[in-house]
Design a protein around this motif. Sequence first.
Motif, PDB file in Angstrom:
ATOM      1  N   LEU A   1      -0.085   2.717  12.967  1.00 28.33           N
ATOM      2  CA  LEU A   1       0.155   1.534  12.143  1.00 28.33           C
ATOM      3  C   LEU A   1       1.240   0.648  12.751  1.00 28.33           C
ATOM      4  O   LEU A   1       1.075  -0.581  12.854  1.00 28.33           O
ATOM      5  CB  LEU A   1       0.560   1.949  10.727  1.00 28.33           C
ATOM      6  N   ALA A   2       2.364   1.257  13.141  1.00 24.51           N
ATOM      7  CA  ALA A   2       3.464   0.472  13.703  1.00 24.51           C
ATOM      8  C   ALA A   2       3.043  -0.215  14.994  1.00 24.51           C
ATOM      9  O   ALA A   2       3.415  -1.371  15.243  1.00 24.51           O
ATOM     10  CB  ALA A   2       4.676   1.377  13.941  1.00 24.51           C
ATOM     11  N   ALA A   3       2.267   0.472  15.828  1.00 25.48           N
ATOM     12  CA  ALA A   3       1.817  -0.126  17.082  1.00 25.48           C
ATOM     13  C   ALA A   3       0.911  -1.321  16.847  1.00 25.48           C
ATOM     14  O   ALA A   3       0.847  -2.239  17.681  1.00 25.48           O
ATOM     15  CB  ALA A   3       1.095   0.929  17.925  1.00 25.48           C
ATOM     16  N   ALA A   4       0.215  -1.346  15.705  1.00 21.86           N
ATOM     17  CA  ALA A   4      -0.667  -2.466  15.372  1.00 21.86           C
ATOM     18  C   ALA A   4       0.074  -3.625  14.709  1.00 21.86           C
ATOM     19  O   ALA A   4      -0.551  -4.636  14.381  1.00 21.86           O
ATOM     20  CB  ALA A   4      -1.787  -1.976  14.459  1.00 21.86           C
ATOM     21  N   GLY A   5       1.375  -3.466  14.498  1.00 20.48           N
ATOM     22  CA  GLY A   5       2.153  -4.547  13.903  1.00 20.48           C
ATOM     23  C   GLY A   5       2.310  -4.468  12.401  1.00 20.48           C
ATOM     24  O   GLY A   5       2.783  -5.427  11.775  1.00 20.48           O
ATOM     25  N   VAL A   6       1.947  -3.338  11.799  1.00 16.76           N
ATOM     26  CA  VAL A   6       2.106  -3.163  10.351  1.00 16.76           C
ATOM     27  C   VAL A   6       3.529  -2.706  10.057  1.00 16.76           C
ATOM     28  O   VAL A   6       4.067  -1.827  10.734  1.00 16.76           O
ATOM     29  CB  VAL A   6       1.101  -2.124   9.813  1.00 16.76           C
TER      30      VAL A   6
ATOM     31  N   ILE B   1       0.861  -1.191   0.000  1.00 13.25           N
ATOM     32  CA  ILE B   1       0.000   0.000   0.000  1.00 13.25           C
ATOM     33  C   ILE B   1       0.893   1.235   0.000  1.00 13.25           C
ATOM     34  O   ILE B   1       1.725   1.415   0.883  1.00 13.25           O
ATOM     35  CB  ILE B   1      -0.921   0.026   1.233  1.00 13.25           C
ATOM     36  N   ASP B   2       0.703   2.095  -1.000  1.00  8.15           N
ATOM     37  CA  ASP B   2       1.430   3.363  -1.067  1.00  8.15           C
ATOM     38  C   ASP B   2       0.527   4.497  -0.600  1.00  8.15           C
ATOM     39  O   ASP B   2      -0.638   4.580  -1.015  1.00  8.15           O
ATOM     40  CB  ASP B   2       1.901   3.629  -2.492  1.00  8.15           C
ATOM     41  N   HIS B   3       1.051   5.361   0.227  1.00  9.87           N
ATOM     42  CA  HIS B   3       0.388   6.520   0.842  1.00  9.87           C
ATOM     43  C   HIS B   3      -0.384   6.103   2.085  1.00  9.87           C
ATOM     44  O   HIS B   3      -0.054   6.512   3.183  1.00  9.87           O
ATOM     45  CB  HIS B   3      -0.504   7.272  -0.144  1.00  9.87           C
ATOM     46  N   GLY B   4      -1.454   5.322   1.936  1.00  8.83           N
ATOM     47  CA  GLY B   4      -2.150   4.752   3.088  1.00  8.83           C
ATOM     48  C   GLY B   4      -2.594   5.774   4.123  1.00  8.83           C
ATOM     49  O   GLY B   4      -2.459   5.534   5.323  1.00  8.83           O
ATOM     50  N   THR B   5      -3.167   6.891   3.678  1.00  5.14           N
ATOM     51  CA  THR B   5      -3.569   7.943   4.608  1.00  5.14           C
ATOM     52  C   THR B   5      -4.523   7.416   5.684  1.00  5.14           C
ATOM     53  O   THR B   5      -4.421   7.787   6.854  1.00  5.14           O
ATOM     54  CB  THR B   5      -4.214   9.106   3.839  1.00  5.14           C
ATOM     55  N   GLU B   6      -5.465   6.552   5.292  1.00  5.02           N
ATOM     56  CA  GLU B   6      -6.415   5.988   6.249  1.00  5.02           C
ATOM     57  C   GLU B   6      -6.120   4.524   6.552  1.00  5.02           C
ATOM     58  O   GLU B   6      -6.995   3.796   7.041  1.00  5.02           O
ATOM     59  CB  GLU B   6      -7.839   6.146   5.724  1.00  5.02           C
ATOM     60  N   ALA B   7      -4.888   4.094   6.323  1.00  7.86           N
ATOM     61  CA  ALA B   7      -4.545   2.689   6.564  1.00  7.86           C
ATOM     62  C   ALA B   7      -4.704   2.302   8.027  1.00  7.86           C
ATOM     63  O   ALA B   7      -4.972   1.136   8.345  1.00  7.86           O
ATOM     64  CB  ALA B   7      -3.118   2.418   6.097  1.00  7.86           C
ATOM     65  N   HIS B   8      -4.569   3.278   8.944  1.00  7.21           N
ATOM     66  CA  HIS B   8      -4.705   2.961  10.374  1.00  7.21           C
ATOM     67  C   HIS B   8      -6.100   2.455  10.713  1.00  7.21           C
ATOM     68  O   HIS B   8      -6.288   1.754  11.708  1.00  7.21           O
ATOM     69  CB  HIS B   8      -4.365   4.194  11.215  1.00  7.21           C
ATOM     70  N   LEU B   9      -7.086   2.790   9.872  1.00  7.17           N
ATOM     71  CA  LEU B   9      -8.449   2.322  10.115  1.00  7.17           C
ATOM     72  C   LEU B   9      -8.593   0.835   9.811  1.00  7.17           C
ATOM     73  O   LEU B   9      -9.556   0.200  10.273  1.00  7.17           O
ATOM     74  CB  LEU B   9      -9.445   3.133   9.274  1.00  7.17           C
ATOM     75  N   LEU B  10      -7.673   0.277   9.045  1.00  8.86           N
ATOM     76  CA  LEU B  10      -7.673  -1.157   8.717  1.00  8.86           C
ATOM     77  C   LEU B  10      -6.373  -1.811   9.179  1.00  8.86           C
ATOM     78  O   LEU B  10      -5.939  -2.814   8.610  1.00  8.86           O
ATOM     79  CB  LEU B  10      -7.844  -1.358   7.206  1.00  8.86           C
ATOM     80  N   ALA B  11      -5.755  -1.254  10.202  1.00 11.00           N
ATOM     81  CA  ALA B  11      -4.425  -1.709  10.609  1.00 11.00           C
ATOM     82  C   ALA B  11      -4.413  -3.186  10.983  1.00 11.00           C
ATOM     83  O   ALA B  11      -3.465  -3.908  10.657  1.00 11.00           O
ATOM     84  CB  ALA B  11      -3.919  -0.867  11.775  1.00 11.00           C
ATOM     85  N   ASP B  12      -5.447  -3.662  11.661  1.00 12.59           N
ATOM     86  CA  ASP B  12      -5.463  -5.065  12.066  1.00 12.59           C
ATOM     87  C   ASP B  12      -5.502  -5.995  10.863  1.00 12.59           C
ATOM     88  O   ASP B  12      -4.833  -7.037  10.841  1.00 12.59           O
ATOM     89  CB  ASP B  12      -6.648  -5.335  12.997  1.00 12.59           C
ATOM     90  N   GLN B  13      -6.265  -5.627   9.830  1.00 10.70           N
ATOM     91  CA  GLN B  13      -6.338  -6.460   8.627  1.00 10.70           C
ATOM     92  C   GLN B  13      -5.024  -6.441   7.845  1.00 10.70           C
ATOM     93  O   GLN B  13      -4.582  -7.470   7.323  1.00 10.70           O
ATOM     94  CB  GLN B  13      -7.485  -5.983   7.735  1.00 10.70           C
ATOM     95  N   LEU B  14      -4.407  -5.286   7.771  1.00  8.24           N
ATOM     96  CA  LEU B  14      -3.122  -5.180   7.069  1.00  8.24           C
ATOM     97  C   LEU B  14      -2.049  -5.990   7.788  1.00  8.24           C
ATOM     98  O   LEU B  14      -1.243  -6.686   7.146  1.00  8.24           O
ATOM     99  CB  LEU B  14      -2.702  -3.716   6.967  1.00  8.24           C
TER     100      LEU B  14
END
Length: 548
Positions: free
Chosen positions: A299-304, A254-267
């Motif tokens: 994101l990092a705290a969620a393990g991404v 995923i590039d940019h991922g501005t809202e990636a934190h909303l799906l952090a567990d899935q990522l």
Amino acid sequence: MAEKSIAIVGGRVVPIEGEPIDGGTVLFEGDKIAAVEGPGFSPPAGATVVDASGKWVLPGFIDAHAHLGVHEEAEGWAGQDTNEMTGPVMAQVRALDAINPAEQGFRDAISGGVLAVNINPGSGNPIGGQTVAVRCWGRSVDEMVLREPAGLKSALGENPKRVYGERKETPSTRLGTAAVIREAFVQAGNYLARLAAAGENKSSERAVVDRDLKLEALGRVLRREIPWRQHCHRADDIATAMRIAREFGYDLVIDHGTEAHLLADQLAAASIPVVIGPLFTSRSKVELRNRSLANPGKLAAAGVTIAITTDHPVVPIHFLIHQATLAVKEGLDPVAALRAVTINPARIIGCAGRLGSLSVGKDASTVIWSGDPLDVMSRAERAFIDGREIYAYDYERHEGVFAVLARGRSEGDPRAPGRCPAALAPGPGPACSGRPAPGLLASGRPGPGPASVRSRGPASARPRPRPPPAPGRPAPPATGPGPGPGPRQRPVARPRQRPLPAPAATLATPRHPATIDAACVSHMRHISTASHDRGNGGAGYDPAFPRS
């Protein structure tokens, strides 16, 4: 000839994959790292010793998503080669073929400790083309390549929707963009099936499958030889990217991922890395509504696995580490921040076997910092690529000095024709004075002429002494013309500036120890000067050239 050895000793060595070593040593043998040791290590006899006492030693930083060389700064239309927007599927085009290695941005990158970069096409098309990982130093891009291709660029969301929607062409919606991508993968799968069938047919009448560069590139993604680099900001677009990846079974980034934190567990569960950023931009479009410097830490705290990007020239590439610093301020762990600009991007672009950490056997690409790079007052003082010093910061001139890109041999090679076997420090003598040529300022920019570099010039051009004024007549003005046939000249007033005091850590050793490298370093004339880009997504955003 024995390989040249360089030992960087006495600094705080931060290997990234391992604990920091105070008073450590990093030993180069040729273009590789031969040892990373503690205080008791003795460099081999004959090694050039670089004293890094009081400084930090780290691997060169890596930006996993930028447009260096394909979107040149200060060049306008002439340097704009980011998007081939003549069709929605452009998997066959390669960033490699558009990179100008003389662009100023590469030298800016080195001055900020960034020694490698993954260069992407833009995001105007659903499928934009092939990326390439390069070093930031070389005369031609072929000398700079680390991995090619390093991925295939794709875009979801606003950019392709806007570009083709304004043309009233497909795709003009998000569902149309996803359909274009899926159809391209179906065609690529059929192409691979035809190739396999032709290979299995051993008869003399077997069918010949015509080459298709577009489907070949997509086939490399399906065979998982290169990752799919998915531009997307909104959480729903990220979910679409994950859905298509599951359908076709390729490696997704995923590039940019501005809202990636909303799906952090899935990522995190799917082991999908996120190259997050740029982080220094305003919320200039709907997709960036939830942009925040706190998102990398979430994101990092969620393990991404995260890497931080500037998306240069959206954010100047030498600000890469400053983005990491401000992310630390907003919750990102400092160790994770350094990994996000070193080993994580190295893994994402497929170069972790060569770059990203100070490890034995990896490329000798290293930067000596004046202090902790996460401190905004620290600077990259010296940079080595493949075991050669290619950059040093000059505290007297307040600017960086770059090695000569010599012809006929590798960059920075002191044996190359035209190189002078002197130390990095400016030395005496006309051939190795360390000063720029007349008419060239210390930064490499054209100067006002000999006066700017204190060159007296030919005798005929020198100001002539004035005769004493006649009795009873005032003296002529000091700036007036002199007698004789020489040209009228006005002396250039150049106030002498005292250099700022160097940080305490820099006072332990000479600025450029004479034992570093047998190479005379000169200033390079820059092809273009640095300027602020039109700001993809900012106030000067040009929709014709989408990137972020």
